[in-house]
Design a protein around this motif. Sequence first.
Motif, PDB file in Angstrom:
ATOM      1  N   ALA A 135       1.111  -0.781   0.261  1.00  0.00           N
ATOM      2  CA  ALA A 135      -0.044   0.012   0.039  1.00  0.00           C
ATOM      3  C   ALA A 135       1.025   0.896  -0.356  1.00  0.00           C
ATOM      4  CB  ALA A 135      -0.758  -0.159   0.967  1.00  0.00           C
ATOM      5  N   GLY A 136       1.715   1.886   0.775  1.00  0.00           N
ATOM      6  CA  GLY A 136       2.776   2.455   0.974  1.00  0.00           C
ATOM      7  C   GLY A 136       3.685   2.989   0.275  1.00  0.00           C
ATOM      8  N   TYR A 137       3.977   1.791  -0.434  1.00  0.00           N
ATOM      9  CA  TYR A 137       4.805   1.698  -2.067  1.00  0.00           C
ATOM     10  C   TYR A 137       4.372   2.153  -3.382  1.00  0.00           C
ATOM     11  CZ  TYR A 137       6.568  -1.493  -5.782  1.00  0.00           C
ATOM     12  OH  TYR A 137       6.701  -1.997  -6.686  1.00  0.00           O
ATOM     13  N   THR A 138       3.004   1.645  -3.188  1.00  0.00           N
ATOM     14  CA  THR A 138       2.135   1.796  -4.723  1.00  0.00           C
ATOM     15  C   THR A 138       1.509   3.834  -4.286  1.00  0.00           C
ATOM     16  OG1 THR A 138       0.862  -0.543  -3.951  1.00  0.00           O
ATOM     17  CG2 THR A 138      -0.262   1.385  -5.461  1.00  0.00           C
ATOM     18  N   ALA A 139       1.125   3.740  -3.028  1.00  0.00           N
ATOM     19  CA  ALA A 139       1.499   5.304  -2.857  1.00  0.00           C
ATOM     20  C   ALA A 139       2.509   6.325  -3.516  1.00  0.00           C
ATOM     21  CB  ALA A 139       1.003   5.129  -1.310  1.00  0.00           C
ATOM     22  N   MET A 140       3.798   5.670  -2.900  1.00  0.00           N
ATOM     23  CA  MET A 140       4.763   6.741  -3.644  1.00  0.00           C
ATOM     24  C   MET A 140       4.417   6.574  -5.414  1.00  0.00           C
ATOM     25  SD  MET A 140       7.717   7.639  -3.218  1.00  0.00           S
ATOM     26  CE  MET A 140       7.973   8.469  -0.936  1.00  0.00           C
ATOM     27  N   LEU A 141       4.671   5.417  -5.424  1.00  0.00           N
ATOM     28  CA  LEU A 141       4.596   4.981  -7.191  1.00  0.00           C
ATOM     29  C   LEU A 141       3.751   6.416  -8.021  1.00  0.00           C
ATOM     30  CD1 LEU A 141       4.761   1.422  -7.456  1.00  0.00           C
ATOM     31  CD2 LEU A 141       6.897   2.716  -8.072  1.00  0.00           C
ATOM     32  N   CYS A 142       2.541   6.520  -6.374  1.00  0.00           N
ATOM     33  CA  CYS A 142       1.083   7.222  -7.622  1.00  0.00           C
ATOM     34  C   CYS A 142       2.493   8.769  -7.354  1.00  0.00           C
ATOM     35  CB  CYS A 142       0.234   7.110  -6.716  1.00  0.00           C
ATOM     36  SG  CYS A 142      -0.643   6.226  -6.846  1.00  0.00           S
ATOM     37  N   VAL A 143       2.800   8.836  -6.185  1.00  0.00           N
ATOM     38  CA  VAL A 143       3.187  10.315  -5.861  1.00  0.00           C
ATOM     39  C   VAL A 143       3.935  10.793  -7.414  1.00  0.00           C
ATOM     40  CG1 VAL A 143       4.942  11.701  -4.491  1.00  0.00           C
ATOM     41  CG2 VAL A 143       2.840  10.081  -3.618  1.00  0.00           C
ATOM     42  N   MET A 144       5.463   9.813  -6.988  1.00  0.00           N
ATOM     43  CA  MET A 144       6.197   9.946  -7.904  1.00  0.00           C
ATOM     44  C   MET A 144       5.923  10.074  -9.696  1.00  0.00           C
ATOM     45  SD  MET A 144       8.966   7.080  -6.491  1.00  0.00           S
ATOM     46  CE  MET A 144       9.763   6.823  -8.348  1.00  0.00           C
ATOM     47  N   ALA A 145       4.636   9.262  -9.983  1.00  0.00           N
ATOM     48  CA  ALA A 145       3.428   9.760 -11.078  1.00  0.00           C
ATOM     49  C   ALA A 145       3.169  10.798 -11.527  1.00  0.00           C
ATOM     50  CB  ALA A 145       2.978   8.639 -11.542  1.00  0.00           C
ATOM     51  N   LEU A 146       3.177  11.165 -10.043  1.00  0.00           N
ATOM     52  CA  LEU A 146       2.201  13.155 -10.494  1.00  0.00           C
ATOM     53  C   LEU A 146       4.108  13.827 -10.499  1.00  0.00           C
ATOM     54  CD1 LEU A 146      -0.248  12.660  -7.980  1.00  0.00           C
ATOM     55  CD2 LEU A 146      -0.921  13.051 -10.313  1.00  0.00           C
ATOM     56  N   GLN A 147       4.537  13.794  -9.720  1.00  0.00           N
ATOM     57  CA  GLN A 147       5.937  14.113  -9.594  1.00  0.00           C
ATOM     58  C   GLN A 147       6.338  14.768 -11.180  1.00  0.00           C
ATOM     59  OE1 GLN A 147       8.052  13.061  -6.195  1.00  0.00           O
ATOM     60  NE2 GLN A 147       7.116  15.366  -5.307  1.00  0.00           N
ATOM     61  N   ARG A 148       6.545  13.490 -11.730  1.00  0.00           N
ATOM     62  CA  ARG A 148       7.021  12.914 -13.389  1.00  0.00           C
ATOM     63  C   ARG A 148       6.023  13.961 -14.304  1.00  0.00           C
ATOM     64  NH1 ARG A 148       7.615   7.434 -12.353  1.00  0.00           N
ATOM     65  NH2 ARG A 148       5.994   6.998 -13.321  1.00  0.00           N
ATOM     66  N   GLN A 149       4.900  13.844 -13.928  1.00  0.00           N
ATOM     67  CA  GLN A 149       4.090  14.765 -15.166  1.00  0.00           C
ATOM     68  C   GLN A 149       4.064  16.445 -14.614  1.00  0.00           C
ATOM     69  OE1 GLN A 149       2.689  12.688 -16.679  1.00  0.00           O
ATOM     70  NE2 GLN A 149       1.744  14.265 -18.487  1.00  0.00           N
ATOM     71  N   GLY A 150       4.871  16.718 -13.701  1.00  0.00           N
ATOM     72  CA  GLY A 150       4.678  17.845 -13.353  1.00  0.00           C
ATOM     73  C   GLY A 150       4.092  18.928 -12.687  1.00  0.00           C
ATOM     74  N   VAL A 151       3.472  18.156 -11.745  1.00  0.00           N
ATOM     75  CA  VAL A 151       2.737  18.178 -10.736  1.00  0.00           C
ATOM     76  C   VAL A 151       3.018  19.044 -10.240  1.00  0.00           C
ATOM     77  CG1 VAL A 151       1.139  18.051  -9.521  1.00  0.00           C
ATOM     78  CG2 VAL A 151       0.694  17.019 -12.056  1.00  0.00           C
ATOM     79  N   ARG A 152       3.225  20.343  -9.046  1.00  0.00           N
ATOM     80  CA  ARG A 152       3.689  20.826  -7.888  1.00  0.00           C
ATOM     81  C   ARG A 152       3.514  21.526  -6.876  1.00  0.00           C
ATOM     82  NH1 ARG A 152       5.814  25.968 -11.756  1.00  0.00           N
ATOM     83  NH2 ARG A 152       3.403  25.941 -12.268  1.00  0.00           N
ATOM     84  N   PRO A 153       3.772  21.337  -5.812  1.00  0.00           N
ATOM     85  CA  PRO A 153       2.390  21.584  -4.432  1.00  0.00           C
ATOM     86  C   PRO A 153       2.073  23.527  -5.236  1.00  0.00           C
ATOM     87  CG  PRO A 153       4.583  20.769  -4.067  1.00  0.00           C
ATOM     88  CD  PRO A 153       5.142  21.009  -5.320  1.00  0.00           C
ATOM     89  N   GLU A 154       2.268  24.251  -5.462  1.00  0.00           N
ATOM     90  CA  GLU A 154       1.689  25.287  -6.278  1.00  0.00           C
ATOM     91  C   GLU A 154       0.840  24.813  -7.041  1.00  0.00           C
ATOM     92  OE1 GLU A 154       6.382  25.475  -7.950  1.00  0.00           O
ATOM     93  OE2 GLU A 154       5.046  24.475  -6.087  1.00  0.00           O
ATOM     94  N   ASP A 155       0.719  23.935  -7.686  1.00  0.00           N
ATOM     95  CA  ASP A 155      -0.462  24.028  -9.089  1.00  0.00           C
ATOM     96  C   ASP A 155      -2.023  23.550  -8.164  1.00  0.00           C
ATOM     97  OD1 ASP A 155       1.476  24.467 -10.307  1.00  0.00           O
ATOM     98  OD2 ASP A 155       2.192  21.854 -10.793  1.00  0.00           O
ATOM     99  N   GLY A 156      -1.804  23.690  -7.252  1.00  0.00           N
ATOM    100  CA  GLY A 156      -3.461  23.578  -6.397  1.00  0.00           C
ATOM    101  C   GLY A 156      -3.695  22.553  -6.020  1.00  0.00           C
ATOM    102  N   ASP A 157      -4.828  22.302  -5.152  1.00  0.00           N
ATOM    103  CA  ASP A 157      -5.098  20.783  -4.565  1.00  0.00           C
ATOM    104  C   ASP A 157      -4.649  19.759  -5.220  1.00  0.00           C
ATOM    105  OD1 ASP A 157      -6.578  22.379  -2.318  1.00  0.00           O
ATOM    106  OD2 ASP A 157      -7.401  22.501  -2.757  1.00  0.00           O
ATOM    107  N   ILE A 158      -4.495  18.415  -4.168  1.00  0.00           N
ATOM    108  CA  ILE A 158      -4.239  16.947  -4.647  1.00  0.00           C
ATOM    109  C   ILE A 158      -5.517  15.869  -3.959  1.00  0.00           C
ATOM    110  CG2 ILE A 158      -2.484  14.993  -5.160  1.00  0.00           C
ATOM    111  CD1 ILE A 158      -1.651  17.025  -6.667  1.00  0.00           C
ATOM    112  N   LEU A 159      -6.316  15.022  -4.375  1.00  0.00           N
ATOM    113  CA  LEU A 159      -7.573  14.960  -4.082  1.00  0.00           C
ATOM    114  C   LEU A 159      -6.568  13.707  -4.063  1.00  0.00           C
ATOM    115  CD1 LEU A 159     -10.266  14.395  -3.802  1.00  0.00           C
ATOM    116  CD2 LEU A 159     -10.515  13.878  -6.316  1.00  0.00           C
TER     117      LEU A 159
END
Length: 332
Positions: A135-159
């Motif tokens: 579960a935690g490892y999958t969550a990290m893969l998801c975070v990494m996927a968003l970051q590779r796509q260029g999603v940054r903290p300043e871009d807005g809320d994450i659901l």
Amino acid sequence: MTFKAICLRKYEQTGFSANLESLDDSALDDNPLARGDVLVRIRHSSLNYKDGLAIANRAPVVRQWPMVAGIDGAGVVLESADPRWESGDQVFINGWGLGETHWGCLAERARLPGQWLQRVPPPLSTADCMSIGTAGYTAMLCVMALQRQGVRPEDGDILVTGATGGVGTFAIALLSANGYTVVASTGKAQEGDFLGALGASSLIERETLSVQGKPLQKERWAGVIDSIGSHTLANACAQTRYGGAVAACGLAQGMDFASSVAPFILRGVSLLGVDSVMCPMEVRKRAWARLATELPRDKLARITQTVTLDQAIDAAQRFAERSLKGRIVVDV
């Protein structure tokens, strides 16, 4: 010598059974379902949603019978024919078909292919690795996927959907640790304090996403981590902002996806599939290196409950009914 294991069996006449059994060590020898060149004494395992489905016989997770359950495991090498591993090494494993086509780790011993194993990364212990687990490892893969796509903290809320589940709780903790503002979707409003302590800034009701909606809706999310699928995933995509990204890793609501191309061709939304089972080893290592350093240890403690091996069947059945939250570690 014998060892205890949670065995899943299916017979034509008597049907399905899930029991804690004592197996002879010879059950691991020359067994096509327990192939491997490394014998591991399992210290800790865990329960995931897939384990719950398998042990409660809620879905066709198991592909071959009889099966030892458990898609995660961590312990100490007892003997190895693989030069990468020696007796005494602390190792762990996630996925690779464990509990589905290969005997898993809800057992005191497991024989495993050396190329599937990873070394326990400092400062984590075997218990910590199973607190994190798939579960935690999958969550990290998801975070990494968003970051590779260029999603940054300043871009807005994450659901984050399925917020009180294993992936959801870790996604909230990891995103907040990386500076993102997280909105948690849950059907358990009473868990607001728990989710807030993990890093969620606010909650939305699960029901607002779980029914069929319009193909294009008001833009709300810079990114999404979804473990639910079905209408929830379709609505999340429909609400994602221009250029945003949605990481999809689960199907708790269903495998269907009643969406349209509108979010993708009119707003440039990216839908990112995340698989943890057969993920390449180099990607796994990067994910676990980040988990070892970025996951706040106090939040790991909040997420985790521990049961014994003889309590695991009951806990797995409650997990399948979604009556548990966070992560369940099995102290083997």
